[in-house]
Design an enzyme around this catalytic site. Structure first.
Site, PDB file in Angstrom:
ATOM      1  N   ALA A  15       0.669  -1.292  -0.161  1.00 43.50           N
ATOM      2  CA  ALA A  15      -0.090   0.059  -0.057  1.00 43.50           C
ATOM      3  C   ALA A  15       0.721   1.354  -0.183  1.00 43.50           C
ATOM      4  O   ALA A  15       1.773   1.472   0.589  1.00 43.50           O
ATOM      5  CB  ALA A  15      -0.737  -0.122   1.253  1.00 43.50           C
ATOM      6  N   TYR A  83      10.022  10.905  -0.483  1.00 46.63           N
ATOM      7  CA  TYR A  83       9.518   9.631  -0.730  1.00 46.63           C
ATOM      8  C   TYR A  83      10.487   8.560  -0.341  1.00 46.63           C
ATOM      9  O   TYR A  83      10.098   7.614   0.193  1.00 46.63           O
ATOM     10  CB  TYR A  83       9.104   9.732  -2.467  1.00 46.63           C
ATOM     11  CG  TYR A  83       8.658   8.278  -2.650  1.00 46.63           C
ATOM     12  CD1 TYR A  83       7.214   7.929  -2.441  1.00 46.63           C
ATOM     13  CD2 TYR A  83       9.526   7.366  -3.172  1.00 46.63           C
ATOM     14  CE1 TYR A  83       6.686   6.546  -2.916  1.00 46.63           C
ATOM     15  CE2 TYR A  83       8.840   6.113  -3.705  1.00 46.63           C
ATOM     16  CZ  TYR A  83       7.779   5.921  -3.584  1.00 46.63           C
ATOM     17  OH  TYR A  83       7.034   4.683  -4.147  1.00 46.63           O
ATOM     18  N   LYS A  87      10.210   5.721   2.616  1.00 44.63           N
ATOM     19  CA  LYS A  87      10.263   4.299   2.312  1.00 44.63           C
ATOM     20  C   LYS A  87      11.289   3.614   3.112  1.00 44.63           C
ATOM     21  O   LYS A  87      11.185   2.433   3.796  1.00 44.63           O
ATOM     22  CB  LYS A  87      10.623   4.125   0.712  1.00 44.63           C
ATOM     23  CG  LYS A  87       9.398   4.306  -0.225  1.00 44.63           C
ATOM     24  CD  LYS A  87       8.814   3.018  -0.047  1.00 44.63           C
ATOM     25  CE  LYS A  87       7.583   3.137  -1.204  1.00 44.63           C
ATOM     26  NZ  LYS A  87       6.697   2.210  -1.110  1.00 44.63           N
ATOM     27  N   ASN A 112      12.613   0.589 -11.122  1.00 42.07           N
ATOM     28  CA  ASN A 112      11.619   1.191 -11.601  1.00 42.07           C
ATOM     29  C   ASN A 112      10.710   0.337 -12.206  1.00 42.07           C
ATOM     30  O   ASN A 112      10.870  -0.065 -13.328  1.00 42.07           O
ATOM     31  CB  ASN A 112      12.081   2.395 -12.727  1.00 42.07           C
ATOM     32  CG  ASN A 112      12.806   3.152 -12.058  1.00 42.07           C
ATOM     33  OD1 ASN A 112      12.370   4.345 -11.515  1.00 42.07           O
ATOM     34  ND2 ASN A 112      14.135   3.193 -12.098  1.00 42.07           N
ATOM     35  N   VAL A 125       8.148   6.126 -15.523  1.00 40.41           N
ATOM     36  CA  VAL A 125       8.614   6.922 -16.660  1.00 40.41           C
ATOM     37  C   VAL A 125       8.444   6.022 -17.880  1.00 40.41           C
ATOM     38  O   VAL A 125       8.143   6.751 -18.959  1.00 40.41           O
ATOM     39  CB  VAL A 125      10.120   7.307 -16.588  1.00 40.41           C
ATOM     40  CG1 VAL A 125      11.123   6.009 -16.603  1.00 40.41           C
ATOM     41  CG2 VAL A 125      10.744   8.167 -17.697  1.00 40.41           C
ATOM     42  N   ILE A 141      12.268  15.029 -20.168  1.00 44.34           N
ATOM     43  CA  ILE A 141      13.518  14.519 -19.363  1.00 44.34           C
ATOM     44  C   ILE A 141      13.920  15.461 -18.593  1.00 44.34           C
ATOM     45  O   ILE A 141      14.410  16.679 -19.078  1.00 44.34           O
ATOM     46  CB  ILE A 141      14.575  14.017 -20.795  1.00 44.34           C
ATOM     47  CG1 ILE A 141      13.885  12.640 -21.397  1.00 44.34           C
ATOM     48  CG2 ILE A 141      15.680  13.612 -19.790  1.00 44.34           C
ATOM     49  CD1 ILE A 141      14.853  12.234 -22.258  1.00 44.34           C
ATOM     50  N   ARG A 149      19.005   4.243 -15.928  1.00 45.57           N
ATOM     51  CA  ARG A 149      17.829   3.745 -14.813  1.00 45.57           C
ATOM     52  C   ARG A 149      17.519   2.333 -15.082  1.00 45.57           C
ATOM     53  O   ARG A 149      18.161   1.673 -15.910  1.00 45.57           O
ATOM     54  CB  ARG A 149      16.600   4.464 -14.960  1.00 45.57           C
ATOM     55  CG  ARG A 149      16.460   5.624 -14.555  1.00 45.57           C
ATOM     56  CD  ARG A 149      16.763   6.179 -12.964  1.00 45.57           C
ATOM     57  NE  ARG A 149      16.721   7.572 -12.827  1.00 45.57           N
ATOM     58  CZ  ARG A 149      17.903   8.319 -12.527  1.00 45.57           C
ATOM     59  NH1 ARG A 149      18.819   7.727 -12.907  1.00 45.57           N
ATOM     60  NH2 ARG A 149      17.826   9.494 -12.171  1.00 45.57           N
ATOM     61  N   ARG A 207      16.104  18.183 -11.399  1.00 46.07           N
ATOM     62  CA  ARG A 207      15.301  18.616 -10.245  1.00 46.07           C
ATOM     63  C   ARG A 207      16.420  18.024  -9.020  1.00 46.07           C
ATOM     64  O   ARG A 207      17.015  17.113  -9.288  1.00 46.07           O
ATOM     65  CB  ARG A 207      14.040  17.839 -10.317  1.00 46.07           C
ATOM     66  CG  ARG A 207      13.179  18.409 -11.117  1.00 46.07           C
ATOM     67  CD  ARG A 207      11.918  17.472 -11.193  1.00 46.07           C
ATOM     68  NE  ARG A 207      12.067  16.041 -11.189  1.00 46.07           N
ATOM     69  CZ  ARG A 207      11.307  15.132 -11.702  1.00 46.07           C
ATOM     70  NH1 ARG A 207       9.752  15.313 -11.439  1.00 46.07           N
ATOM     71  NH2 ARG A 207      11.495  13.901 -11.913  1.00 46.07           N
TER      72      ARG A 207
END
Length: 235
Positions: A15, A83, A87, A112, A125, A141, A149, A207
């Site tokens: 979840a 995030y 986790k 991913n 992505v 991008i 990745r 970012r």
């Protein structure tokens, strides 16, 4: 939760309510739902005396910037996002409760993940790129198309979770990944080849939550779970 959980059962904890971007916008709400929600789950698990919990974590989010590739599970996690911090906090709580209350755990740090059913507008992505190309929308991008990745198909993730249910597998943290890197440029070319459509690629500034190249070692996963990825991106 107390009604749903039965004594001696195994809990598979999948979840979640957020992704990297949404968690960054409101980390307090993310922690209230995800971390506190997990604590309530663990409290109920203790009351019902479960035998095991399997938690699906996020390898890219918890590690942040890697000092060596492929990343091994013994590498120091250094999350660069809310995030990832969330986790990793849940991982620690799962280990703590399991060790204190006598049930076993398996933490699966997934790469991913992609595949059918993924929300293309907000998650993943691969699905975002495919959706935008098919809809004639720009593919964005953040940083460089040469960033690498690790992508893993959802069926392979599901098989790893099932393998982790084996009672012989306990108290371990493992990667669920392809074990190899794929650049975002390679991914775009794969989408173009599959769709027959040329992507309109827009390069944006990286970012703070974005990390450099990341892919993960699966040697321990192959040995312990008797598992390996079967479906590739066909790049």
């Amino acid at each position: 939760l107390r009604k749903a959980i039965t004594p001696g059962c195994v809990i598979v904890h999948l979840a979640g309510t957020s992704n990297q971007a949404t968690a960054e916008k409101d980390p307090v709400r993310d922690a209230e739902i995800s971390i506190v929600g997990t604590l309530k789950l663990l409290e109920a698990a203790v009351q019902k005396k479960i035998s095991k919990i399997v938690f699906l974590s996020s390898a890219p989010a918890v590690y942040g910037e890697a000092s060596k590739l492929p990343v091994d599970t013994r590498a120091l996690p250094r999350p660069r996002s809310a995030y990832g911090a969330m986790k990793l906090a849940i991982e620690h709580y799962v280990r703590h409760y399991a060790e204190r209350h006598g049930f076993s755990y398996v933490i699966l740090r997934s790469a991913n993940a992609y595949g059918p059913g993924q929300f293309a507008k907000t998650h993943g992505v691969v699905s975002k790129f495919a959706y935008n190309v098919l809809k004639g929308l720009p593919v964005e991008i953040w940083g460089s198309p040469d960033v690498m990745r690790d992508f893993i198909y959802v069926d392979d993730v599901a098989r790893a979770i099932v393998a982790a249910l084996d009672p012989k597998c306990s108290n371990v943290t493992l990667h669920v990944s392809s074990g190899k890197g794929t650049t975002l440029g390679m991914l775009i070319r794969a989408v173009e080849k599959a769709s027959g459509i040329t992507a309109n690629v827009i390069i944006k500034e990286q970012r703070p939550i974005d990390v450099p190249d990341l892919y993960f070692s699966i040697k321990d996963t192959i040995r312990i779970l008797k598992w390996k990825p079967e479906i590739s991106l066909q790049v």
